[in-house]
Design a protein around this motif. Structure first.
Motif, PDB file in Angstrom:
ATOM      1  N   ASP A  83      33.171  34.156  38.617  1.00 30.36           N
ATOM      2  CA  ASP A  83      33.991  35.130  39.336  1.00 30.36           C
ATOM      3  C   ASP A  83      33.626  35.127  40.811  1.00 30.36           C
ATOM      4  O   ASP A  83      32.446  35.141  41.160  1.00 30.36           O
ATOM      5  CB  ASP A  83      33.738  36.553  38.803  1.00 30.36           C
ATOM      6  CG  ASP A  83      33.769  36.646  37.294  1.00 30.36           C
ATOM      7  OD1 ASP A  83      34.763  36.199  36.703  1.00 30.36           O
ATOM      8  OD2 ASP A  83      32.800  37.164  36.712  1.00 30.36           O
ATOM      9  N   ILE A  84      34.638  35.140  41.643  1.00 28.40           N
ATOM     10  CA  ILE A  84      34.431  35.366  43.071  1.00 28.40           C
ATOM     11  C   ILE A  84      35.669  36.071  43.586  1.00 28.40           C
ATOM     12  O   ILE A  84      36.798  35.714  43.226  1.00 28.40           O
ATOM     13  CB  ILE A  84      34.128  34.065  43.853  1.00 28.40           C
ATOM     14  CG1 ILE A  84      33.814  34.400  45.316  1.00 28.40           C
ATOM     15  CG2 ILE A  84      35.232  33.045  43.701  1.00 28.40           C
ATOM     16  CD1 ILE A  84      33.146  33.275  46.085  1.00 28.40           C
ATOM     17  N   TYR A  85      35.440  37.114  44.394  1.00 31.37           N
ATOM     18  CA  TYR A  85      36.569  37.898  44.896  1.00 31.37           C
ATOM     19  C   TYR A  85      36.176  38.530  46.215  1.00 31.37           C
ATOM     20  O   TYR A  85      35.050  39.013  46.380  1.00 31.37           O
ATOM     21  CB  TYR A  85      36.949  38.982  43.885  1.00 31.37           C
ATOM     22  CG  TYR A  85      38.221  39.713  44.229  1.00 31.37           C
ATOM     23  CD1 TYR A  85      39.458  39.107  44.091  1.00 31.37           C
ATOM     24  CD2 TYR A  85      38.177  41.020  44.698  1.00 31.37           C
ATOM     25  CE1 TYR A  85      40.633  39.783  44.407  1.00 31.37           C
ATOM     26  CE2 TYR A  85      39.345  41.698  45.016  1.00 31.37           C
ATOM     27  CZ  TYR A  85      40.568  41.076  44.866  1.00 31.37           C
ATOM     28  OH  TYR A  85      41.725  41.745  45.189  1.00 31.37           O
ATOM     29  N   VAL A  86      37.131  38.529  47.140  1.00 33.95           N
ATOM     30  CA  VAL A  86      36.937  39.144  48.450  1.00 33.95           C
ATOM     31  C   VAL A  86      37.989  40.236  48.614  1.00 33.95           C
ATOM     32  O   VAL A  86      39.174  40.014  48.332  1.00 33.95           O
ATOM     33  CB  VAL A  86      37.054  38.086  49.575  1.00 33.95           C
ATOM     34  CG1 VAL A  86      36.958  38.742  50.948  1.00 33.95           C
ATOM     35  CG2 VAL A  86      35.974  37.018  49.407  1.00 33.95           C
ATOM     36  N   ALA A  87      37.549  41.401  49.047  1.00 35.27           N
ATOM     37  CA  ALA A  87      38.468  42.520  49.282  1.00 35.27           C
ATOM     38  C   ALA A  87      39.553  42.090  50.266  1.00 35.27           C
ATOM     39  O   ALA A  87      39.287  41.321  51.199  1.00 35.27           O
ATOM     40  CB  ALA A  87      37.700  43.725  49.821  1.00 35.27           C
ATOM     41  N   GLU A  88      40.745  42.588  50.054  1.00 38.66           N
ATOM     42  CA  GLU A  88      41.881  42.170  50.890  1.00 38.66           C
ATOM     43  C   GLU A  88      41.615  42.376  52.380  1.00 38.66           C
ATOM     44  O   GLU A  88      41.945  41.519  53.191  1.00 38.66           O
ATOM     45  CB  GLU A  88      43.146  42.928  50.473  1.00 38.66           C
ATOM     46  CG  GLU A  88      43.742  42.422  49.179  1.00 38.66           C
ATOM     47  CD  GLU A  88      45.055  43.101  48.840  1.00 38.66           C
ATOM     48  OE1 GLU A  88      45.865  43.336  49.764  1.00 38.66           O
ATOM     49  OE2 GLU A  88      45.258  43.402  47.655  1.00 38.66           O
ATOM     50  N   ASP A  89      40.995  43.491  52.751  1.00 44.10           N
ATOM     51  CA  ASP A  89      40.761  43.768  54.173  1.00 44.10           C
ATOM     52  C   ASP A  89      39.580  42.987  54.745  1.00 44.10           C
ATOM     53  O   ASP A  89      39.269  43.100  55.929  1.00 44.10           O
ATOM     54  CB  ASP A  89      40.589  45.265  54.410  1.00 44.10           C
ATOM     55  CG  ASP A  89      39.377  45.856  53.697  1.00 44.10           C
ATOM     56  OD1 ASP A  89      38.801  45.181  52.815  1.00 44.10           O
ATOM     57  OD2 ASP A  89      39.011  46.998  54.016  1.00 44.10           O
TER      58      ASP A  89
END
Length: 151
Positions: A83-89
């Protein structure tokens, strides 16, 4: 930005972004189940989760989660970047790069033979990010999945 390894104390901070990650991939949010899932992984030390935190306010910018595996052929550890995820902002601020570099460093420090990652064929942004830190497409092995249903 600071990269830290998540502990149980980070659950309240991590869970909302983990829920957004699940929703990004078309899953229902299930915030309580998501929190319990993360709590089990951390308390049982079944995964390593890195958090990218903003310097100014400790806001969570992104995370990555890795699971340990092993290579019988190489007789060494393998890390699966699940899993890898970056907040939209926080996108376009090199958050994913920093998380991946930290994961790569940890893989080296644990004498892993490799890290593995899978992403959708259409996720060209992810392809470029992974390739920029040294991942390459596996041409030696073809991967298969076997769904296990609870019928």
């Amino acid at each position: 930005m600071r990269i830290v390894q998540a502990t149980l104390e980070h659950l309240d901070l991590l869970t909302p972004l983990f829920v957004k990650y699940r929703e990004f991939y078309g899953e229902l949010p299930f915030p309580e189940s998501s929190r319990k899932f993360l709590e089990k992984r951390l308390s049982r030390q079944e995964s390593v989760i890195y958090l990218a935190l903003a310097d100014e306010d400790d806001r969570l910018l992104g995370f990555c989660q890795l699971y340990p595996s092993f290579s019988s052929l190489a007789l060494k550890r393998v890390w699966i970047l699940n899993d890898i995820y970056v907040a939209e902002d926080a996108r376009r601020q090199l958050v994913a790069d920093r998380l991946l570099q930290t994961a790569k460093k940890m893989a080296r420090e644990t004498n892993a033979v490799r890290m593995r990652v899978s992403t959708s064929v259409s996720n060209e942004v992810a392809h470029k990010v992974y390739e920029s830190i040294g991942f390459h497409e596996d041409t030696e092995f073809k991967n298969y999945i076997l769904p296990i249903n609870s019928d």
